[in-house]
Design a protein around this motif. Structure first.
Motif, short mmCIF file in Angstrom:
data_model
loop_
_atom_site.label_atom_id
_atom_site.label_comp_id
_atom_site.label_asym_id
_atom_site.label_seq_id
_atom_site.Cartn_x
_atom_site.Cartn_y
_atom_site.Cartn_z
N GLY A 176 0.79 -1.24 0.00
CA GLY A 176 0.00 0.00 0.00
C GLY A 176 0.81 1.27 0.00
N GLY A 229 -8.34 12.55 2.51
CA GLY A 229 -8.01 11.18 2.11
C GLY A 229 -9.21 10.24 2.22
N HIS A 289 -9.29 -4.37 3.78
CA HIS A 289 -8.51 -3.24 4.32
C HIS A 289 -8.61 -3.25 5.85
N THR A 294 -13.66 -2.98 -2.82
CA THR A 294 -12.57 -2.52 -3.68
C THR A 294 -12.73 -3.25 -5.02
N THR A 300 -8.31 -5.28 -2.13
CA THR A 300 -7.29 -5.28 -1.08
C THR A 300 -7.64 -6.35 -0.07
N TYR A 338 -9.01 3.05 -4.75
CA TYR A 338 -7.76 3.54 -4.17
C TYR A 338 -6.55 3.52 -5.09
N SER A 394 -8.51 9.08 -3.34
CA SER A 394 -7.55 10.03 -2.77
C SER A 394 -6.30 10.06 -3.62
N SER A 405 -3.42 9.52 -2.22
CA SER A 405 -2.40 8.86 -1.39
C SER A 405 -1.54 7.90 -2.19
N LYS A 406 -2.09 7.27 -3.21
CA LYS A 406 -1.29 6.34 -4.03
C LYS A 406 -0.70 7.06 -5.23
N ARG A 460 -2.82 14.20 2.31
CA ARG A 460 -4.13 14.06 2.97
C ARG A 460 -5.23 14.77 2.17
C1 LIG Z 1 -7.43 -0.27 0.50
C2 LIG Z 1 -7.02 1.14 0.75
N1 LIG Z 1 -7.87 2.11 0.46
C3 LIG Z 1 -7.54 3.40 0.64
C4 LIG Z 1 -6.32 3.77 1.13
C5 LIG Z 1 -5.94 5.22 1.20
O1 LIG Z 1 -6.21 5.81 2.40
P1 LIG Z 1 -5.95 7.39 2.55
O2 LIG Z 1 -6.47 8.06 1.32
O3 LIG Z 1 -6.71 7.77 3.77
O4 LIG Z 1 -4.49 7.60 2.70
C6 LIG Z 1 -5.42 2.79 1.49
C7 LIG Z 1 -4.12 3.16 2.07
O5 LIG Z 1 -3.26 2.40 2.37
C8 LIG Z 1 -5.77 1.43 1.28
O6 LIG Z 1 -4.91 0.45 1.55
#
Ligand SMILES: Cc1ncc(COP(=O)(O)O)c(C=O)c1O
Length: 465
Positions: A114, A179, A206, A246, A251, A281, A308, A310-311, A318
Motif C-alpha cells: 500500500g 483522504g 482493508h 474494492t 485489497t 484507491y 484520494s 495517497s497512491k 491528505r
Molecule cells: C485499500 C485502501 N484504500 C484506501 C487507502 C488510502 O487511504 P488514505 O487516502 O486515507 O491515505 C489505502 C491506504 O493504504 C488502502 O490500503
C-alpha cells in the motif's frame, strides 16, 4: 530532537505565585525542574536569556541567573560557552502505559503493502503548483470556503473521474476531504444518521475498515472474498444496508470483481435500498490493460465512490474526495464543515493546478512505468527463486499476493524474514478472526527498488527452503 528556535525561544509555562510562602527563586527552580522532567523543555532546547525571562516573570535578572546556575550544577541545564543556557537532562523512561501499536522495526528491505514510492513524489511540480495557487488565490478563497471544498478542485476532480473512471460526476456531487480514511468515515456517519446499523466489509480486506465502521457506531459484517472478489450472494441474509468494496483491485487479494458480481452487487443495493461504498484507491495503476471503470458510473444513486491522491502522489497530502448521491453528500459536506472547516484550501488549489496543467498525468505515466517494472521484477524473481509460490491478482497497483504451500506457518515465515531484515506481511492479518484461508504473503513493491526486490525475494526463497 530539540527544536532549534531562531530568535527568542517561545514562552514556557512557568508560574510564580507571590502569595505562597516559598521564595520566588525556589518556585522558579521547581517549575523549571518539572518542565524538564515532564519533557515540556526538551533535551538540547535553548532557554530564554536571563534578561528576557526576568522581564517576563517580573523578577530580578540576578534571581534568574542564580536559578540557572543552580540547575546547571544539578545537571538539569548546561551553560554553553557562556552564551546560551540549554536543557541538559534526559528524562528517564518512567512506567507509562505502552503505546497501542509499537513502531515496526526498520527493515533493510520492506515489502510493506500500500505504500507508493515516496522518493518519486513530484516535488518540483508540487512546488510550482503551490506557487501558482498562492499567487492566484482570490482573497475570498482565503476564508473558510465552501463546505464541499474548493469549487475549482471539485470541477477538476469531477471531470477527471468522468474522463478516467467513467464516473457520473458534477462538481456539486464531490466533497473534498482528508483522504479515503476521512471520506469513508464521513460517509459512514451519514449512513448512521440515515438509520443504518450494519455495514458489510470484505474479508480479507482493508485492515482499518472494521475499526472505522465501529467508530461510526455501526456493526461490521464480514463477507468473504474469493477469486471473483466479494461473494455478493452472502450479503443476502445479513442486516447490512451498505457495503464497502474494492471492485477494481481488491485489497489485499488483488483480484477484480467479476462483471456478474458487479451486476449482482448493484441489484442487491437496489433491492435492499442499500448503498455501495467503492474504495477506488489505486485504479490509476493497471499495467496490462485499462482499469475497470468505476461502479459509480453504473448506479450513481446507489454508489458512493471514495478516492484520494495517497497512491498517485503521496499519503502526506491528505487529500481525497467523496463522490456521493445528493441525499448523502449534503450530510457529508455538513459534517466535514463542522468537523474541521474544510481541507486546506491552498493545497486544494495546488492539486487543481497540478491536474489541470497535465503534470499530474505526466507523473502517473512515469510511475506506471516504474511500478510495472517493479512488478515485473517481483514476478521474475519469484519465478527464478521460488517457483513453487503461486502469485495471484491483477497486474495492478503495488501489491501482489504469493500463496504459500498448504500447511506453511505464515507467521513463522514473516518472523524468519524479519530476522533477515526483510519486512513481510502475512495474508492472515487481513482476515477477520472467524475466517480462514490459505497462507500467503502480501508483497508490496511500490516502495522497493528492483535490486532490493531481487535480493528480498532471494532471501525469502532461501528461508522457505
Ligand atoms: C485499500 C485502501 N484504500 C484506501 C487507502 C488510502 O487511504 P488514505 O487516502 O486515507 O491515505 C489505502 C491506504 O493504504 C488502502 O490500503
Amino acid at each position: 530532537m530539540a527544536v532549534e528556535w531562531s530568535g527568542s525561544p517561545p514562552d514556557t509555562f512557568l508560574q510564580l505565585d507571590r502569595q505562597r510562602p516559598e521564595t520566588l527563586g525556589s518556585q522558579l527552580q521547581n517549575a523549571l525542574r518539572t518542565a524538564v522532567r515532564e519533557g515540556r523543555l526538551r533535551t538540547g532546547e535553548r532557554l530564554p536569556s536571563s534578561r528576557r525571562l526576568a522581564v517576563d516573570l517580573g523578577v530580578s535578572r540576578g534571581l534568574v541567573q542564580a536559578t540557572y546556575e543552580q540547575l546547571v550544577a544539578e545537571g538539569y541545564l548546561s551553560a554553553v560557552g557562556g552564551s546560551s543556557t540549554r536543557v541538559a537532562f534526559r528524562p528517564q523512561a518512567t512506567a507509562v502505559t505502552p503505546p497501542e501499536r509499537l513502531p515496526a522495526a526498520r527493515m533493510e528491505i520492506d515489502f510493506v503493502p500500500g505504500r507508493p514510492d515516496l522518493n518519486s513524489f513530484p516535488a518540483r511540480d508540487w512546488l510550482w503548483a503551490c506557487g501558482e495557487a498562492s499567487r492566484t488565490a482570490a482573497a475570498r478563497e482565503m476564508g473558510y470556503g465552501d463546505p464541499r471544498g474548493s469549487v475549482r478542485l471539485r470541477e477538476v476532480i469531477a471531470s477527471y473521474l468522468q474522463r478516467v473512471r467513467g464516473a457520473v460526476a458534477g462538481a456539486d456531487d464531490v466533497v473534498i476531504c482528508g483522504g479515503f480514511t476521512q471520506g469513508v468515515s464521513l460517509t459512514l456517519a451519514a449512513l448512521r444518521a440515515a438509520g443504518a446499523t450494519s455495514v458489510a466489509v470484505e474479508d480479507p480486506g482493508h485492515l482499518d475498515l472494521p475499526v472505522l465502521v465501529r467508530r461510526a457506531g455501526l456493526n461490521p459484517v464480514f463477507i468473504p472474498v474469493d477469486d471473483g472478489g466479494l461473494v455478493v450472494d452472502d450479503l443476502a441474509g445479513t442486516d447490512a444496508t451498505a457495503v464497502i468494496v474494492t471492485p477494481a483491485h481488491q485489497t489485499p487479494t488483488g483480484v477484480v470483481l467479476t462483471p456478474e458480481r458487479r451486476r449482482a452487487l448493484l441489484e442487491w443495493a437496489a433491492q435492499a435500498n442499500g448503498v455501495v461504498i467503492e474504495d477506488d484507491y489505486d485504479s490509476e495503476f493497471r499495467y496490462d490493460k485499462q482499469a475497470v471503470g468505476s461502479l459509480q458510473g453504473l448506479a450513481a444513486e446507489r454508489v458512493v465512490s471514495v478516492g484520494s491522491v495517497s497512491k498517485s502522489l503521496a499519503p502526506a497530502l491528505r487529500l481525497g474526495w467523496v463522490l456521493a448521491p445528493r441525499h448523502l453528500s449534503d450530510r457529508i459536506a455538513e459534517d466535514k464543515h463542522r468537523g474541521d472547516r474544510g481541507s486546506p484550501t491552498l493545497d486544494q488549489l495546488a492539486l487543481a493546478r497540478l491536474m489541470e496543467s497535465g503534470r499530474f498525468d505526466r507523473h502517473l505515466r512515469r510511475m506506471r512505468g516504474v511500478y510495472a517494472g517493479r512488478r515485473g521484477e517481483l514476478v521474475e524473481a519469484i519465478g527464478r527463486h521460488a517457483p513453487h509460490l503461486e502469485l495471484t491478482g491483477l497486474a495492478a497497483g503495488f501489491h501482489a499476493v504469493a500463496l504459500l504451500s498448504e500447511g506453511t506457518d505464515e507467521a513463522a515465515v514473516v518472523d524468519a524474514a524479519a530476522q533477515r531484515s526483510v519486512g513481510l506481511q502475512g495474508l492472515g492479518r487481513y482476515r477477520s478472526v472467524n475466517s480462514a484461508g490459505p497462507p500467503g504473503i502480501v508483497f508490496g513493491f511500490g516502495a522497493v527498488n528492483r535490486d532490493a526486490i531481487r535480493r528480498g525475494i532471494a532471501a525469502v526463497a532461501d528461508l522457505l527452503r
